[in-house]
Design a protein around this motif. Structure first.
Motif, PDB file in Angstrom:
ATOM      1  N   ASN A 328       0.805  -1.217   0.000  1.00  0.00           N
ATOM      2  CA  ASN A 328       0.000   0.000   0.000  1.00  0.00           C
ATOM      3  C   ASN A 328       0.844   1.277   0.000  1.00  0.00           C
ATOM      4  OD1 ASN A 328       0.794   0.184   2.789  1.00  0.00           O
ATOM      5  ND2 ASN A 328      -0.934  -1.145   3.316  1.00  0.00           N
ATOM      6  N   ARG A 329       2.144   1.136   0.056  1.00  0.00           N
ATOM      7  CA  ARG A 329       3.032   2.292  -0.133  1.00  0.00           C
ATOM      8  C   ARG A 329       4.399   1.777  -0.542  1.00  0.00           C
ATOM      9  NH1 ARG A 329       4.420   7.378   3.967  1.00  0.00           N
ATOM     10  NH2 ARG A 329       5.329   8.714   2.342  1.00  0.00           N
ATOM     11  N   LEU A 330       4.969   2.450  -1.567  1.00  0.00           N
ATOM     12  CA  LEU A 330       6.246   2.014  -2.122  1.00  0.00           C
ATOM     13  C   LEU A 330       7.115   3.242  -2.373  1.00  0.00           C
ATOM     14  CD1 LEU A 330       7.933  -0.367  -3.147  1.00  0.00           C
ATOM     15  CD2 LEU A 330       6.823  -0.125  -5.366  1.00  0.00           C
ATOM     16  N   ILE A 331       8.291   3.257  -1.740  1.00  0.00           N
ATOM     17  CA  ILE A 331       9.200   4.405  -1.823  1.00  0.00           C
ATOM     18  C   ILE A 331      10.583   3.899  -2.222  1.00  0.00           C
ATOM     19  CG2 ILE A 331      10.118   6.424  -0.618  1.00  0.00           C
ATOM     20  CD1 ILE A 331       7.948   5.954   1.518  1.00  0.00           C
ATOM     21  N   ARG A 332      11.106   4.399  -3.333  1.00  0.00           N
ATOM     22  CA  ARG A 332      12.480   4.056  -3.697  1.00  0.00           C
ATOM     23  C   ARG A 332      13.414   5.020  -2.982  1.00  0.00           C
ATOM     24  NH1 ARG A 332      13.975   2.741  -9.755  1.00  0.00           N
ATOM     25  NH2 ARG A 332      13.698   4.977 -10.146  1.00  0.00           N
ATOM     26  N   VAL A 333      14.365   4.456  -2.242  1.00  0.00           N
ATOM     27  CA  VAL A 333      15.258   5.282  -1.430  1.00  0.00           C
ATOM     28  C   VAL A 333      16.691   5.288  -1.934  1.00  0.00           C
ATOM     29  CG1 VAL A 333      13.842   5.020   0.642  1.00  0.00           C
ATOM     30  CG2 VAL A 333      15.635   3.341   0.164  1.00  0.00           C
ATOM     31  N   ALA A 334      17.035   4.410  -2.882  1.00  0.00           N
ATOM     32  CA  ALA A 334      18.411   4.405  -3.393  1.00  0.00           C
ATOM     33  C   ALA A 334      18.437   3.749  -4.759  1.00  0.00           C
ATOM     34  CB  ALA A 334      19.352   3.677  -2.437  1.00  0.00           C
ATOM     35  N   TYR A 335      19.358   4.234  -5.581  1.00  0.00           N
ATOM     36  CA  TYR A 335      19.621   3.664  -6.901  1.00  0.00           C
ATOM     37  C   TYR A 335      21.134   3.527  -6.996  1.00  0.00           C
ATOM     38  CZ  TYR A 335      18.602   2.669 -11.832  1.00  0.00           C
ATOM     39  OH  TYR A 335      18.436   2.056 -13.053  1.00  0.00           O
ATOM     40  N   GLY A 336      21.641   2.319  -6.740  1.00  0.00           N
ATOM     41  CA  GLY A 336      23.081   2.151  -6.672  1.00  0.00           C
ATOM     42  C   GLY A 336      23.656   2.957  -5.514  1.00  0.00           C
ATOM     43  N   PRO A 337      24.731   3.706  -5.751  1.00  0.00           N
ATOM     44  CA  PRO A 337      25.322   4.505  -4.667  1.00  0.00           C
ATOM     45  C   PRO A 337      24.605   5.822  -4.397  1.00  0.00           C
ATOM     46  CG  PRO A 337      26.587   4.790  -6.678  1.00  0.00           C
ATOM     47  CD  PRO A 337      25.514   3.785  -6.997  1.00  0.00           C
ATOM     48  N   ILE A 338      23.565   6.134  -5.150  1.00  0.00           N
ATOM     49  CA  ILE A 338      22.864   7.408  -5.022  1.00  0.00           C
ATOM     50  C   ILE A 338      21.625   7.201  -4.160  1.00  0.00           C
ATOM     51  CG2 ILE A 338      21.728   9.288  -6.262  1.00  0.00           C
ATOM     52  CD1 ILE A 338      23.465   8.535  -8.676  1.00  0.00           C
ATOM     53  N   GLY A 339      21.534   7.966  -3.077  1.00  0.00           N
ATOM     54  CA  GLY A 339      20.421   7.835  -2.152  1.00  0.00           C
ATOM     55  C   GLY A 339      19.475   9.015  -2.234  1.00  0.00           C
ATOM     56  N   LEU A 340      18.253   8.788  -1.763  1.00  0.00           N
ATOM     57  CA  LEU A 340      17.261   9.857  -1.723  1.00  0.00           C
ATOM     58  C   LEU A 340      17.584  10.855  -0.630  1.00  0.00           C
ATOM     59  CD1 LEU A 340      14.540  10.966  -2.788  1.00  0.00           C
ATOM     60  CD2 LEU A 340      13.401   9.516  -1.086  1.00  0.00           C
ATOM     61  N   ASP A 341      18.089  10.355   0.509  1.00  0.00           N
ATOM     62  CA  ASP A 341      18.471  11.190   1.657  1.00  0.00           C
ATOM     63  C   ASP A 341      17.299  12.080   2.072  1.00  0.00           C
ATOM     64  OD1 ASP A 341      20.921   9.931   1.475  1.00  0.00           O
ATOM     65  OD2 ASP A 341      21.780  11.472   0.191  1.00  0.00           O
ATOM     66  N   ASP A 342      17.571  13.359   2.301  1.00  0.00           N
ATOM     67  CA  ASP A 342      16.526  14.275   2.779  1.00  0.00           C
ATOM     68  C   ASP A 342      16.005  15.191   1.667  1.00  0.00           C
ATOM     69  OD1 ASP A 342      18.847  15.659   2.451  1.00  0.00           O
ATOM     70  OD2 ASP A 342      18.778  16.722   4.365  1.00  0.00           O
ATOM     71  N   VAL A 356      28.578  10.132 -10.172  1.00  0.00           N
ATOM     72  CA  VAL A 356      28.235   9.639 -11.507  1.00  0.00           C
ATOM     73  C   VAL A 356      29.257   8.598 -11.956  1.00  0.00           C
ATOM     74  CG1 VAL A 356      27.915  10.290 -13.916  1.00  0.00           C
ATOM     75  CG2 VAL A 356      27.067  11.781 -12.118  1.00  0.00           C
ATOM     76  N   GLN A 357      30.527   8.860 -11.712  1.00  0.00           N
ATOM     77  CA  GLN A 357      31.558   7.901 -12.089  1.00  0.00           C
ATOM     78  C   GLN A 357      31.421   6.607 -11.298  1.00  0.00           C
ATOM     79  OE1 GLN A 357      33.550   8.313 -14.621  1.00  0.00           O
ATOM     80  NE2 GLN A 357      32.775  10.381 -15.023  1.00  0.00           N
ATOM     81  N   ALA A 358      31.053   6.722  -9.995  1.00  0.00           N
ATOM     82  CA  ALA A 358      30.858   5.510  -9.191  1.00  0.00           C
ATOM     83  C   ALA A 358      29.680   4.700  -9.712  1.00  0.00           C
ATOM     84  CB  ALA A 358      30.643   5.895  -7.730  1.00  0.00           C
ATOM     85  N   LEU A 359      28.639   5.387 -10.167  1.00  0.00           N
ATOM     86  CA  LEU A 359      27.485   4.687 -10.715  1.00  0.00           C
ATOM     87  C   LEU A 359      27.829   4.015 -12.040  1.00  0.00           C
ATOM     88  CD1 LEU A 359      24.473   4.051 -10.496  1.00  0.00           C
ATOM     89  CD2 LEU A 359      24.016   6.212 -11.652  1.00  0.00           C
ATOM     90  N   MET A 360      28.573   4.686 -12.893  1.00  0.00           N
ATOM     91  CA  MET A 360      28.940   4.111 -14.182  1.00  0.00           C
ATOM     92  C   MET A 360      29.898   2.944 -14.017  1.00  0.00           C
ATOM     93  SD  MET A 360      29.288   7.605 -16.461  1.00  0.00           S
ATOM     94  CE  MET A 360      29.562   6.703 -17.978  1.00  0.00           C
ATOM     95  N   ALA A 361      30.671   2.948 -12.905  1.00  0.00           N
ATOM     96  CA  ALA A 361      31.586   1.828 -12.669  1.00  0.00           C
ATOM     97  C   ALA A 361      30.833   0.541 -12.350  1.00  0.00           C
ATOM     98  CB  ALA A 361      32.540   2.169 -11.528  1.00  0.00           C
TER      99      ALA A 361
END
Length: 371
Positions: A328-342, A356-361
């Motif tokens: 009933n609720r779905l929240i994406r909080v991170a995509y690889g090393p990138i977080g939603l944070d605040d 970006v380089q860490a994500l591409m790696a």
């Protein structure tokens, strides 16, 4: 009834020689304006002489001796004072408010100006590729829109209208859209966006439903979303200016972990959650390994942390429904090393190049096509 101080002889004549200096009598506090000199005669008063009480201050200058004010530069017919000639360089007043509309005021007049970073250099030379793809990377429009613009005769190369999108180019020089030269391809930029629930991850919707393009900050360049979040799913959504990076990130073979916080209704055993680590096949669709851990329980609802790596359509909802949970609720909080944070809902900011380089790696090299 007698007025106060009327019988005091020492206050009858204020400022008289020998009389104490003080406040004038009550009867003389009110001035009869009919006895004042007319405005035309006030400026011709002689300058005052030296003070009789030993004050060493210089006498005041008569008004007629003052230099006239120079003309105003803002078109106002009134006269304005010219620049000071005594070399006075007074510091700005403490606590002065900055002026409006971003103009420097008294408090920030002495502040050094901050130079803006030059815009990134755009590349006009590209690897051989279809013109629609190159123009999309240059931020003109999407590939489909560019193909439509070609059919309408709005794109030219060296003054000749382009009639077919089946053209490979190696340079954007000489390419114009609606008569305007294409600036070139800018370096790849990646943004994170906090998508709220109730918006489609699409540029437009034929049914007229709201999309993320309706709520993106106006200062963003032309961006495309990386993958999709369902209309009722919220949280982290990546946006990029490069279609190639978009494609590489959203492929299931990229193996980049996507982390979700999930509120679900129902009861589940730990064994059922652990079984998802081996993947699941639902209605003929196979889903890869899913890691799910219970974060906390609130009544009949569970909060879980779910990690997937494929990102197939409605993967989290389908997998949890398979083990008896209703999301009933779905929240994406991170995509690889990138977080939603605040990051607040509807907020967006640019991701540093280091992230970006860490994500591409994390991207696995694509397998070459079989011959």
């Amino acid at each position: 009834m007698a007025r106060p101080n009327a019988a005091r002889p020492d206050m009858a004549r204020p400022n008289a020689p020998g009389a104490p200096r003080g406040r004038p009598p009550q009867s003389n506090r009110f001035i009869d304006f009919d006895d004042r000199a007319p405005p035309s005669e006030r400026g011709s008063r002689p300058p005052r002489g030296p003070r009789a009480d030993g004050d060493k201050r210089p006498p005041r200058t008569a008004r007629d001796d003052r230099p006239p004010r120079g003309p105003r530069t803002d078109g106002d017919p009134r006269q304005s004072r010219g620049p000071r000639t005594d070399g006075d360089a007074r510091p700005p007043r403490a606590g002065a408010r900055p002026s409006r509309a971003g103009k420097p005021g008294p408090a920030d007049a002495a502040a050094p100006r901050v130079k803006r970073a030059p815009p990134p250099e755009r590349l006009t030379e590209v690897a051989p590729q279809r013109i629609a793809k190159a123009l999309a990377r240059a931020g003109v429009a999407s590939r489909r829109d560019i193909e439509r613009m070609i059919a309408e005769g709005r794109i030219e190369i060296d003054g000749a209208k382009l009639t077919s999108p089946a053209l490979n180019i190696t340079s954007l020089r000489g390419v114009t859209v609606d008569g305007q030269a294409v600036a070139g391809i800018a370096p790849t930029r990646l943004y994170r966006f906090h998508k709220p629930a109730g918006f489609l991850t699409a540029a437009r919707d034929p049914a007229g439903r709201p999309t993320i393009m309706d709520i993106l900050p106006p200062d963003l360049p032309r961006v495309v979303p990386v993958g999709r979040l369902d209309m009722n799913t919220e949280g982290l959504l990546l946006l990029t200016t490069d279609g190639e990076l978009k494609r590489a990130l959203e492929l299931p073979s990229s193996n980049i972990p996507r982390v979700y916080r999930v509120r679900a209704f129902g009861e589940v055993t730990q064994a059922a959650l652990e079984s998802l680590a081996d993947g699941a096949t639902i209605d003929g669709m196979h889903y890869g390994p899913v890691l799910a851990d219970i974060e906390r329980k609130t009544g009949h609802n569970l909060w879980l942390i779910v990690t997937i790596r494929e990102g197939k359509n409605r993967e989290v909802r389908r997998v949890l429904e398979h083990i008896g949970l209703q999301v009933n609720r779905l929240i994406r909080v991170a995509y690889g090393p990138i977080g939603l944070d605040d990051l607040p809902p509807r907020g967006a900011d640019e991701i540093p190049q280091s992230d970006v380089q860490a994500l591409m790696a994390l991207l696995k090299p694509l397998k070459p096509a079989k011959k």
